[in-house]
Design an enzyme around this catalytic site. Structure first.
Site, mmCIF file in Angstrom:
data_model
loop_
_atom_site.group_PDB
_atom_site.id
_atom_site.type_symbol
_atom_site.label_atom_id
_atom_site.label_comp_id
_atom_site.label_asym_id
_atom_site.label_seq_id
_atom_site.Cartn_x
_atom_site.Cartn_y
_atom_site.Cartn_z
ATOM 1 N N HIS A 1 -14.054 1.698 62.995
ATOM 2 C CA HIS A 1 -14.789 1.136 61.859
ATOM 3 C C HIS A 1 -16.100 1.891 61.649
ATOM 4 O O HIS A 1 -17.084 1.609 62.344
ATOM 5 C CB HIS A 1 -15.092 -0.348 62.112
ATOM 6 C CG HIS A 1 -13.907 -1.239 61.984
ATOM 7 N ND1 HIS A 1 -13.521 -1.797 60.786
ATOM 8 C CD2 HIS A 1 -13.015 -1.661 62.910
ATOM 9 C CE1 HIS A 1 -12.440 -2.533 60.978
ATOM 10 N NE2 HIS A 1 -12.113 -2.455 62.257
ATOM 11 N N GLU B 1 -18.231 1.476 59.363
ATOM 12 C CA GLU B 1 -19.249 0.523 58.897
ATOM 13 C C GLU B 1 -19.834 -0.304 60.042
ATOM 14 O O GLU B 1 -20.822 -1.000 59.849
ATOM 15 C CB GLU B 1 -18.665 -0.379 57.810
ATOM 16 C CG GLU B 1 -17.750 -1.491 58.276
ATOM 17 C CD GLU B 1 -16.328 -1.065 58.622
ATOM 18 O OE1 GLU B 1 -15.505 -1.962 58.885
ATOM 19 O OE2 GLU B 1 -16.028 0.156 58.629
ATOM 20 N N CYS C 1 -9.220 1.560 59.760
ATOM 21 C CA CYS C 1 -8.533 0.657 60.684
ATOM 22 C C CYS C 1 -7.084 0.439 60.222
ATOM 23 O O CYS C 1 -6.312 1.387 60.158
ATOM 24 C CB CYS C 1 -9.310 -0.643 60.852
ATOM 25 S SG CYS C 1 -8.768 -1.613 62.289
#
Length: 203
Positions: free
Chosen positions: A183, A185, A81
């Site tokens: 992202h 994750e 990001c």
């Protein structure tokens, strides 16, 4: 032998969710702001949430910019990001601000008529074959939260794009240095595969 990924703690990242995802994959991590720990690690993740100038200043204040520049010559580095945006030469968010210069180019406001920030799931168009995306299908969906995007000087440094009313660079690679605007994750199984691939880059 233990393979360790260091997650850079400089006060502007979503560190715990990245560490949790890596732990889930069985990959050893250390969340750290210590230069020595970054030097000893086998790979480095640079997270980031917030505004480009604030993050760049915090990195420099901690002396971590110099550490990252040196370590990127030796081992895999993944910016996520805002962490990806910091890999470029310069950003225009809030005010012109110098980045790390590991990937030539600028960070500019997304040139779209759609609502900003861009928040949500978008599909990836993969290009310039990269090991970070090994095993992923074309059109895999990932989660974005951003109003600015990378504009690399060299198209060969772009490894994925997405569409948000304009073609937006979603991921970059230059040498050991990788960046994901999205992202991983927060991107379910696709994101876990990307983090797993990163964790295996220099084993």
């Amino acid at each position: 032998m233990k393979h360790l990924t260091a997650i850079v703690d400089y006060g502007v990242g979503n560190l715990r969710s990245i560490a949790n995802a890596m732990d889930y994959l069985g990959l050893d991590t250390a969340v750290t702001a210590d230069a020595g720990a970054l030097e000893r690690a086998d790979a480095i993740i640079l997270p980031g949430v917030g505004a480009f100038p604030d993050a760049a200043e915090k990195l420099r204040a901690a002396g971590l910019d110099r550490v990252l520049l040196a370590q990127a010559e030796k081992k895999p580095v993944l910016g996520i990001c805002l962490g990806m945006q910091l890999l470029l030469d310069e950003g225009e968010e809030v005010r012109p601000c110098r980045g790390l210069g590991l990937v030539p180019g600028r960070v500019e406001r997304i040139p779209t008529g759609l609502k900003l920030p861009h928040i949500g799931w978008n599909s990836l168009s993969l290009q310039n074959d990269a090991p970070l995306f090994r095993g992923l299908p074309e059109g895999a969906w990932v989660y974005f939260v951003h109003s600015y995007c990378a504009v690399p000087e060299r198209e060969e440094d772009v490894i994925a794009r997405t569409d948000y009313g304009a073609s937006v660079v979603a991921a970059v690679r230059r040498g050991n240095v990788y960046g994901c605007q999205f992202h991983p994750e927060k991107s379910g199984e696709v994101g876990l595969q990307i983090l797993k691939n990163f964790g295996e880059l220099n084993r």
